[in-house]
Design a protein around this motif. Structure first.
Motif, mmCIF file in Angstrom:
data_model
loop_
_atom_site.group_PDB
_atom_site.id
_atom_site.type_symbol
_atom_site.label_atom_id
_atom_site.label_comp_id
_atom_site.label_asym_id
_atom_site.label_seq_id
_atom_site.Cartn_x
_atom_site.Cartn_y
_atom_site.Cartn_z
ATOM 1 N N GLU A 1 36.913 43.988 33.553
ATOM 2 C CA GLU A 1 35.722 44.060 33.870
ATOM 3 C C GLU A 1 35.335 44.306 35.316
ATOM 4 O OE1 GLU A 1 33.590 43.011 30.392
ATOM 5 O OE2 GLU A 1 36.207 42.789 29.716
ATOM 6 N N LEU A 2 35.865 44.259 36.153
ATOM 7 C CA LEU A 2 35.346 44.101 37.622
ATOM 8 C C LEU A 2 35.245 46.133 38.105
ATOM 9 C CD1 LEU A 2 38.005 41.478 39.447
ATOM 10 C CD2 LEU A 2 35.846 41.515 37.925
ATOM 11 N N GLY A 3 35.435 47.076 37.153
ATOM 12 C CA GLY A 3 35.391 47.548 37.662
ATOM 13 C C GLY A 3 36.005 48.456 38.957
ATOM 14 N N ASP A 4 35.341 49.172 40.155
ATOM 15 C CA ASP A 4 36.706 49.932 40.872
ATOM 16 C C ASP A 4 36.054 49.434 41.858
ATOM 17 O OD1 ASP A 4 38.214 51.489 39.361
ATOM 18 O OD2 ASP A 4 36.916 53.340 39.196
ATOM 19 N N GLU A 5 34.803 49.246 42.020
ATOM 20 C CA GLU A 5 34.425 48.355 43.375
ATOM 21 C C GLU A 5 34.467 47.254 43.908
ATOM 22 O OE1 GLU A 5 30.088 47.711 45.638
ATOM 23 O OE2 GLU A 5 30.356 48.522 43.299
ATOM 24 N N PRO A 6 35.438 46.318 44.865
ATOM 25 C CA PRO A 6 35.465 45.066 45.027
ATOM 26 C C PRO A 6 34.689 44.039 45.138
ATOM 27 C CG PRO A 6 37.256 47.085 47.008
ATOM 28 C CD PRO A 6 35.548 47.935 45.988
ATOM 29 N N VAL A 7 34.289 43.491 44.566
ATOM 30 C CA VAL A 7 33.769 41.905 44.044
ATOM 31 C C VAL A 7 33.824 41.016 44.919
ATOM 32 C CG1 VAL A 7 33.267 43.507 42.075
ATOM 33 C CG2 VAL A 7 34.881 41.315 42.206
ATOM 34 N N ALA A 8 33.442 40.023 45.101
ATOM 35 C CA ALA A 8 33.282 38.822 45.851
ATOM 36 C C ALA A 8 33.043 38.311 43.934
ATOM 37 C CB ALA A 8 31.714 38.488 46.350
ATOM 38 N N LEU A 9 34.652 37.215 44.002
ATOM 39 C CA LEU A 9 34.804 36.915 42.970
ATOM 40 C C LEU A 9 34.779 35.290 43.108
ATOM 41 C CD1 LEU A 9 35.303 37.437 39.874
ATOM 42 C CD2 LEU A 9 38.066 37.075 40.754
ATOM 43 N N VAL A 10 33.827 34.740 41.938
ATOM 44 C CA VAL A 10 32.813 32.761 42.198
ATOM 45 C C VAL A 10 34.164 32.438 40.162
ATOM 46 C CG1 VAL A 10 31.595 31.374 42.892
ATOM 47 C CG2 VAL A 10 31.525 33.482 43.744
ATOM 48 N N GLY A 11 35.375 31.770 41.414
ATOM 49 C CA GLY A 11 35.331 31.013 40.250
ATOM 50 C C GLY A 11 35.454 29.238 40.028
ATOM 51 N N HIS A 12 35.195 28.106 38.473
ATOM 52 C CA HIS A 12 34.715 26.752 38.755
ATOM 53 C C HIS A 12 36.058 26.543 37.688
ATOM 54 C CE1 HIS A 12 33.364 22.852 37.153
ATOM 55 N NE2 HIS A 12 33.685 23.010 38.070
ATOM 56 N N SER A 13 36.887 25.664 38.117
ATOM 57 C CA SER A 13 37.835 25.118 37.199
ATOM 58 C C SER A 13 38.606 25.975 36.480
ATOM 59 C CB SER A 13 36.626 24.214 36.675
ATOM 60 O OG SER A 13 37.676 23.270 35.758
ATOM 61 N N MET A 14 38.607 25.984 35.696
ATOM 62 C CA MET A 14 39.883 26.650 34.576
ATOM 63 C C MET A 14 39.132 28.594 35.133
ATOM 64 S SD MET A 14 38.839 28.489 30.212
ATOM 65 C CE MET A 14 37.823 29.233 31.147
ATOM 66 N N GLY A 15 38.158 28.972 35.092
ATOM 67 C CA GLY A 15 37.753 30.097 35.955
ATOM 68 C C GLY A 15 37.792 30.244 37.260
ATOM 69 N N GLY A 16 38.194 29.360 37.792
ATOM 70 C CA GLY A 16 38.839 29.186 39.293
ATOM 71 C C GLY A 16 40.022 29.844 39.312
ATOM 72 N N LYS A 17 41.299 29.049 38.483
ATOM 73 C CA LYS A 17 42.393 29.403 37.795
ATOM 74 C C LYS A 17 42.740 31.532 37.472
ATOM 75 C CE LYS A 17 44.420 25.046 37.504
ATOM 76 N NZ LYS A 17 45.565 24.482 37.193
ATOM 77 N N ILE A 18 41.989 31.651 36.842
ATOM 78 C CA ILE A 18 41.464 33.091 36.514
ATOM 79 C C ILE A 18 41.187 33.524 37.927
ATOM 80 C CG2 ILE A 18 40.427 34.846 34.880
ATOM 81 C CD1 ILE A 18 39.942 32.076 33.181
ATOM 82 N N SER A 19 40.430 32.933 38.460
ATOM 83 C CA SER A 19 40.073 33.950 39.280
ATOM 84 C C SER A 19 40.885 34.366 40.187
ATOM 85 C CB SER A 19 38.451 33.601 40.137
ATOM 86 O OG SER A 19 37.073 33.564 39.113
ATOM 87 N N MET A 20 41.861 33.048 40.780
ATOM 88 C CA MET A 20 42.887 33.035 41.941
ATOM 89 C C MET A 20 43.777 33.805 41.202
ATOM 90 S SD MET A 20 43.305 29.085 42.475
ATOM 91 C CE MET A 20 42.995 28.462 42.262
ATOM 92 N N CYS A 21 44.252 33.988 40.008
ATOM 93 C CA CYS A 21 45.580 34.851 39.922
ATOM 94 C C CYS A 21 44.640 36.198 39.390
ATOM 95 C CB CYS A 21 45.692 34.621 38.062
ATOM 96 S SG CYS A 21 46.497 33.216 37.259
ATOM 97 N N VAL A 22 43.429 36.448 39.387
ATOM 98 C CA VAL A 22 42.897 37.780 39.682
ATOM 99 C C VAL A 22 43.560 38.082 40.649
ATOM 100 C CG1 VAL A 22 41.168 39.960 39.529
ATOM 101 C CG2 VAL A 22 41.086 37.690 37.842
#
Length: 255
Positions: free
Chosen positions: A70-91
């Motif tokens: 879903e992120l596309g080609d442009e690098p993003v700042a990713l913010v994740g909380h709890s479960m979403g934090g684990k997903i973000s770390m894996c990304v």
């Protein structure tokens, strides 16, 4: 599979938010509106939540790949909380070129002992007799004994939606309940020795024990350029319990 998203802001760098268990992208609306003057903000509904599709199993690596798509080609700042934090770390660990910087809210890259209170929440939500429900207030009353905190009940009840054929829970409660061990876990074997070299900010709640000094070695190994901030007067839901402080901390990191 395409995830449901909400977009705010038209200029500036991209910021993408990943919510926690039983959350939705709209939970970040207050923060997103405040950032939208300077950033293009995307609020994603995670798989099995909100208006996003359901998956057949729960696997952090698979969920991370779905978010990365879903992120596309442009690098993003990713913010994740709890479960979403684990997903973000894996990304960040699997697709580092897509993540310009990473903010992790009150979760560590480790396996926890259990799903803690979330197991009880799942059981309570699944046990509600939706067929006899006429008003949302009745659901609130029925859940009061098992979930006495009105703030938590309100958070859970945001997932209750009424359509033409009656009331429905938006999250995939059956799958989430069945995979609570995986939810509490961390896919260390599937990540090998991967590390992410971009800037990382950990934002923890002073009244939460989800991030502690015993987690620091793994945080440093996986994310060597990290720094950690603890916000007083906040537990696990830092961004909703201390929204102004959280927003200021996040703004400085994004700048």
């Amino acid at each position: 599979m395409s995830l449901h998203r909400t977009e705010l802001g038209e200029t500036g760098s991209r910021v993408v938010f990943c919510h926690g268990l039983f959350g939705q992208g709209k939970n970040w609306t207050q923060v997103a509106k405040a950032l939208s003057a300077d950033h293009r903000v995307t609020l994603l509904d995670m798989p099995n939540h909100g208006r996003s599709p359901w998956t057949e199993t729960f696997d952090y690596l698979h969920l991370a790949d779905l978010v990365a798509a879903e992120l596309g080609d442009e690098p993003v700042a990713l913010v994740g909380h709890s479960m979403g934090g684990k997903i973000s770390m894996c990304v960040a660990l699997r697709h580092p070129a897509l993540v310009e910087r990473l903010a992790v809210v009150d979760i560590a890259p480790v396996a926890y002992d259990s799903g803690r209170e979330f197991i009880g929440y799942t059981q309570t939500m699944r046990g509600l007799d939706l067929g006899s429900l006429e008003r949302r207030a009745e659901a609130d009353a029925a859940m009061a004994a098992a979930v006495p905190d009105p703030t938590v009940r309100s958070f859970l009840l945001q997932n209750l939606r009424r359509t033409d054929d009656g009331w429905h829970w938006q999250p995939n409660l059956e799958l989430l309940g069945r995979h609570m061990d995986e939810l509490a876990g961390w896919p260390s074997e599937g990540l090998g020795d991967a590390s992410y070299d971009g800037p990382v900010l950990w934002i923890g709640g002073a009244d939460s024990d989800y991030v502690s000094e015993e987690h620091a070695p793994e945080m440093d190994r996986r994310f060597p350029r990290n720094r950690r901030i603890t916000i007083k007067g906040a537990g696990h839901w830092v961004h909703s319990q201390q929204p102004e402080v959280f927003l200021e901390v996040l703004r400085r990191f994004l700048a």
